[in-house]
Scaffold this active site. Structure first.
Site, PDB file in Angstrom:
ATOM      1  N   ASP A 243       0.799  -1.223   0.000  1.00  0.00           N
ATOM      2  CA  ASP A 243       0.000   0.000   0.000  1.00  0.00           C
ATOM      3  C   ASP A 243       0.831   1.271   0.000  1.00  0.00           C
ATOM      4  OD1 ASP A 243       1.011  -0.176   2.562  1.00  0.00           O
ATOM      5  OD2 ASP A 243      -0.902   0.182   3.579  1.00  0.00           O
TER       6      ASP A 243
ATOM      7  N   ASP B  51      -5.038  -6.733   4.618  1.00  0.00           N
ATOM      8  CA  ASP B  51      -5.016  -6.409   6.047  1.00  0.00           C
ATOM      9  C   ASP B  51      -5.913  -5.200   6.309  1.00  0.00           C
ATOM     10  OD1 ASP B  51      -4.400  -6.666   8.726  1.00  0.00           O
ATOM     11  OD2 ASP B  51      -2.471  -5.640   8.595  1.00  0.00           O
TER      12      ASP B  51
END
Length: 391
Positions: free
Chosen positions: A243, A273
């Protein structure tokens, strides 16, 4: 009703991108191969790439909801991520007392029984306090024989596919062995384990790294720690959170190259996640029972004084993780797509998802040239409308 979908470019079961067609009936892929289909296709994808549906084996929430809140909230999470191409999900629960986790797991049973979820992941409570991240230190504990027996002997054990633990804790190696003996995948994570202890856990049956590099003792030239042991173990799957916050793109490339050299890139598993703010908005949330603030898409724990501290999950989708790997970390598209589909399915032994092969559930994602989701199919049903570059 049967339908034939033909793509000039698709992620094929061998991990390459090329021409491919599939015949879908009753929510399942009946036929799949290269070349021309035996009859005119109902849909011909001429631009972009046809991919299997994404498989996320580590996700806590999305759409403003969290799996700890039960089945109704879970449906919100599933819908939020499915719109971005994730057609298979494993619900991750943060650390809590074992009895509470058993209750939370049972509340998700309707979603597992209906195949909306592929199972449940316990991320804790058997984690290191030193590398706890966004887990409540008050509930962290070493695994005991009684706790492991409570899980294995409970009906919820049928739902739990994956457990993250820190193997250096008292009874950590024994717990790893016992869980894997009962068919539960064990990931090494939130750990202060040495290289030697991590190797012992792998020998005892652990087969995964929970978000590699994050939530674990850092590498040192005299004590390489868990990451090196996990990277060098040819059978270990390696979760990556791509990310731009959790890992530098150079570290992602390093992990990919290390995996390729030892066992192959099939070991890399993209995960989101994600917490509740994924696909939602910035603001204040709760993860487990800890306050979290999301600012410009980054989630961090809040102190009592309102200070933002440790990263608290992500606001990722698998679509965004795959695209980040291709565009920012220079990972080949076929590798990034495989890490979002076939690899996580293999990590948890999910045999009917993650691949455009006969016998798989008919889960597909149509991606445009910018690697954005244009259309999603789950179990043979298109979930979105509007498609360009097809006939």
């Amino acid at each position: 009703m049967d339908q034939i979908i033909r793509a000039d470019a698709a992620l094929r079961p061998d991990g390459s991108i090329g021409p491919w067609w599939v015949r879908v009936s009753g929510g399942v892929i009946l036929e799949a191969q290269g070349g021309d289909p035996p009859e005119q296709a109902d849909l011909h994808v001429r631009d972009g790439v046809l991919s299997p549906g994404f498989v996320d084996v580590h996700v806590h929430g999305g759409g403003g909801a969290d799996f700890t809140e039960g089945a109704d909230a879970g449906r919100t999470v599933i819908a939020a991520h499915r719109a971005h191409g994730t057609t298979t999900m494993v619900a991750s629960l943060v650390s809590a007392p074992v009895d509470d986790l058993l209750v939370q797991t049972e509340k998700l049973r309707p979603l597992v029984d209906s195949s909306e979820l592929a199972g449940v992941h316990w991320e804790g409570p058997w984690l290191s306090n030193e590398h706890r991240g966004a887990h409540d230190p008050e509930v962290l504990t070493a695994p005991t024989v009684q706790q492991i027996s409570a899980l294995i002997g409970h009906p919820a054990a049928q739902l739990v596919r994956y457990v993250t633990l820190a193997p250096e804790l008292d009874n950590g190696i024994e717990a790893t062995r016992e869980l894997t003996n009962h068919g539960i995948t064990v990931g090494v994570g939130h750990t202060n384990a040495s290289h030697a202890v991590t190797s012992q856990a792998l020998t005892a049956g652990a087969t995964a790294a929970t978000h590699l590099f994050n939530g674990m003792r850092p590498l040192h030239h005299r004590e390489p720690g868990p990451a090196v042991a996990l990277l060098h173990h040819a059978e270990a799957f390696l979760e990556i959170i791509a990310d731009g916050v959790h890992l530098h793109p150079a570290v992602i490339r390093h992990a990919w190259a290390s995996a390729q050299a030892r066992g192959g890139s099939r070991r890399i598993v993209l995960v989101s996640d994600a917490m509740a703010a994924a696909t939602a908005h910035d603001g204040d949330y709760v993860l487990g029972n800890l306050p979290v603030r999301v600012t410009r898409g980054t989630a961090r724990l809040l102190t009592d004084g309102g200070e933002e501290t440790s990263i608290a999950g992500s606001t990722l989708t698998m679509e965004a993780a795959m695209r980040y790997c291709i565009r920012k970390a220079d990972i080949p598209a076929e590798d990034a797509l495989s890490a979002a589909t076939a690899h996580p399915a293999a990590m948890l032994g999910l045999e009917n998802v993650g691949s455009l092969r006969p016998g798989s559930r008919a889960d597909m994602v149509l991606l445009n040239s910018s690697w954005k989701v244009r259309r999603v199919m789950r179990a043979g049903q298109w979930l979105t409308r509007g498609l360009e570059g097809t006939s």
